[in-house]
Design a protein around this motif. Structure first.
Motif, short mmCIF file in Angstrom:
data_model
loop_
_atom_site.label_atom_id
_atom_site.label_comp_id
_atom_site.label_asym_id
_atom_site.label_seq_id
_atom_site.Cartn_x
_atom_site.Cartn_y
_atom_site.Cartn_z
N GLN A 81 53.02 42.67 51.29
CA GLN A 81 53.04 41.27 50.83
C GLN A 81 52.19 41.10 49.57
O GLN A 81 52.58 40.39 48.65
CB GLN A 81 52.55 40.34 51.93
CG GLN A 81 52.71 38.89 51.55
CD GLN A 81 52.72 37.98 52.75
OE1 GLN A 81 52.62 38.41 53.88
NE2 GLN A 81 52.84 36.69 52.50
N ARG A 82 51.03 41.77 49.52
CA ARG A 82 50.19 41.70 48.32
C ARG A 82 50.93 42.26 47.10
O ARG A 82 50.93 41.66 46.03
CB ARG A 82 48.89 42.49 48.51
CG ARG A 82 47.74 41.69 49.02
CD ARG A 82 46.43 42.44 48.91
NE ARG A 82 46.34 43.62 49.77
CZ ARG A 82 45.96 43.60 51.05
NH1 ARG A 82 45.62 42.46 51.62
NH2 ARG A 82 45.90 44.70 51.75
N VAL A 83 51.58 43.41 47.29
CA VAL A 83 52.31 44.03 46.19
C VAL A 83 53.48 43.14 45.76
O VAL A 83 53.70 42.93 44.57
CB VAL A 83 52.82 45.43 46.59
CG1 VAL A 83 53.76 46.00 45.54
CG2 VAL A 83 51.65 46.38 46.82
N ALA A 84 54.20 42.60 46.73
CA ALA A 84 55.34 41.73 46.41
C ALA A 84 54.89 40.46 45.72
O ALA A 84 55.53 39.99 44.78
CB ALA A 84 56.12 41.40 47.69
N THR A 85 53.77 39.92 46.15
CA THR A 85 53.27 38.67 45.57
C THR A 85 52.74 38.90 44.16
O THR A 85 53.05 38.14 43.25
CB THR A 85 52.14 38.07 46.44
OG1 THR A 85 52.68 37.81 47.74
CG2 THR A 85 51.61 36.79 45.85
N GLY A 110 53.27 41.67 42.30
CA GLY A 110 54.23 42.40 41.49
C GLY A 110 53.56 43.36 40.54
O GLY A 110 52.63 44.07 40.89
N ILE A 111 54.00 43.32 39.32
CA ILE A 111 53.48 44.23 38.30
C ILE A 111 51.99 44.02 38.03
O ILE A 111 51.30 44.90 37.56
CB ILE A 111 54.32 44.13 37.01
CG1 ILE A 111 54.07 45.33 36.12
CG2 ILE A 111 54.04 42.83 36.29
CD1 ILE A 111 55.09 45.48 35.02
N PHE A 112 51.48 42.85 38.39
CA PHE A 112 50.07 42.55 38.16
C PHE A 112 49.16 43.15 39.24
O PHE A 112 47.97 42.96 39.21
CB PHE A 112 49.87 41.04 38.03
CG PHE A 112 50.65 40.47 36.89
CD1 PHE A 112 50.25 40.66 35.59
CD2 PHE A 112 51.82 39.77 37.13
CE1 PHE A 112 50.99 40.16 34.52
CE2 PHE A 112 52.57 39.26 36.09
CZ PHE A 112 52.15 39.47 34.77
N HIS A 113 49.78 43.84 40.19
CA HIS A 113 49.02 44.51 41.26
C HIS A 113 48.18 45.65 40.66
O HIS A 113 47.11 45.96 41.13
CB HIS A 113 49.99 45.04 42.32
CG HIS A 113 49.34 45.44 43.58
ND1 HIS A 113 49.33 46.74 44.00
CD2 HIS A 113 48.66 44.74 44.51
CE1 HIS A 113 48.69 46.81 45.15
NE2 HIS A 113 48.27 45.63 45.47
N LEU A 114 48.70 46.27 39.62
CA LEU A 114 47.99 47.29 38.82
C LEU A 114 47.35 48.41 39.63
O LEU A 114 46.15 48.61 39.59
CB LEU A 114 46.94 46.63 37.93
CG LEU A 114 47.46 45.75 36.82
CD1 LEU A 114 46.30 45.14 36.06
CD2 LEU A 114 48.36 46.52 35.89
N ARG A 115 48.17 49.15 40.29
CA ARG A 115 47.66 50.38 40.93
C ARG A 115 48.36 51.56 40.37
O ARG A 115 49.42 51.60 39.96
CB ARG A 115 47.89 50.33 42.44
CG ARG A 115 46.85 49.47 43.10
CD ARG A 115 46.78 49.78 44.54
NE ARG A 115 45.90 48.83 45.17
CZ ARG A 115 45.92 48.58 46.44
NH1 ARG A 115 46.77 49.18 47.23
NH2 ARG A 115 45.10 47.72 46.95
N ILE A 150 48.71 46.37 58.64
CA ILE A 150 48.10 46.77 57.37
C ILE A 150 49.19 47.00 56.33
O ILE A 150 49.10 46.52 55.19
CB ILE A 150 47.23 48.03 57.55
CG1 ILE A 150 46.01 47.72 58.42
CG2 ILE A 150 46.81 48.60 56.19
CD1 ILE A 150 45.27 48.95 58.90
N ILE A 151 50.24 47.73 56.72
CA ILE A 151 51.35 47.99 55.81
C ILE A 151 52.02 46.68 55.39
O ILE A 151 52.33 46.47 54.22
CB ILE A 151 52.36 48.97 56.45
CG1 ILE A 151 51.73 50.35 56.59
CG2 ILE A 151 53.66 49.03 55.63
CD1 ILE A 151 52.55 51.32 57.44
#
Length: 136
Positions: free
Chosen positions: A125-129, A131-136, A119-120
């Motif tokens: 990978q989602r955050v790295a992919t 990036g700033i567009f992850h928006l959390r 899960i981590i």
């Protein structure tokens, strides 16, 4: 034919230890309620660092961005609202409370047959992919 097994990571090792040692609160209802309780204890330890110890201060106000601020430049204009550094005692208390919270998170993952490290890894990978567009 021998099966090649990879060594247990810290996360896998921790999840295995939780599986072996979570006895009293084995019901998913107990695990979820203990997880919520320990989350509240993390919050309380943080608030006590501010109100009882005073080693850190929260100076919060509305985050104001300049009208011409680009999306990529937002980080340069926002604040965490934290001032100061945790003292050794508050750091120890918070680490212990976060550890208990992780214990019950791992217990919940075990009950649901979820691999916490996977899960981590997927979230990383989602955050790295994104990036700033992850928006959390």
């Amino acid at each position: 034919m021998t099966e090649v097994t990879k060594p247990l990571s810290t996360c896998h090792h921790f999840q295995k230890n939780v599986e072996e040692n979570l006895v009293r609160h084995f019901s998913i209802l107990d695990i979820v309620s203990k997880f919520q309780e320990t989350n509240a204890r993390v919050n309380r330890a943080l608030f006590r660092a501010v109100t009882d110890c005073g080693c850190i201060k929260i100076d919060a106000s509305k985050q104001v961005l300049p009208d011409d601020c680009s999306f990529e430049d937002i980080r340069n204009h926002i604040r965490s609202h934290l001032e100061g550094q945790l003292c050794e005692n508050c750091r120890e208390v918070l680490e212990a409370e976060v550890g208990q919270n992780l214990f019950y998170l791992a217990g919940m993952c075990n009950a649901l047959k979820l691999d916490l490290e996977e899960i981590i890894s997927k979230e990383n990978q989602r955050v790295a992919t994104l990036g700033i567009f992850h928006l959390r």
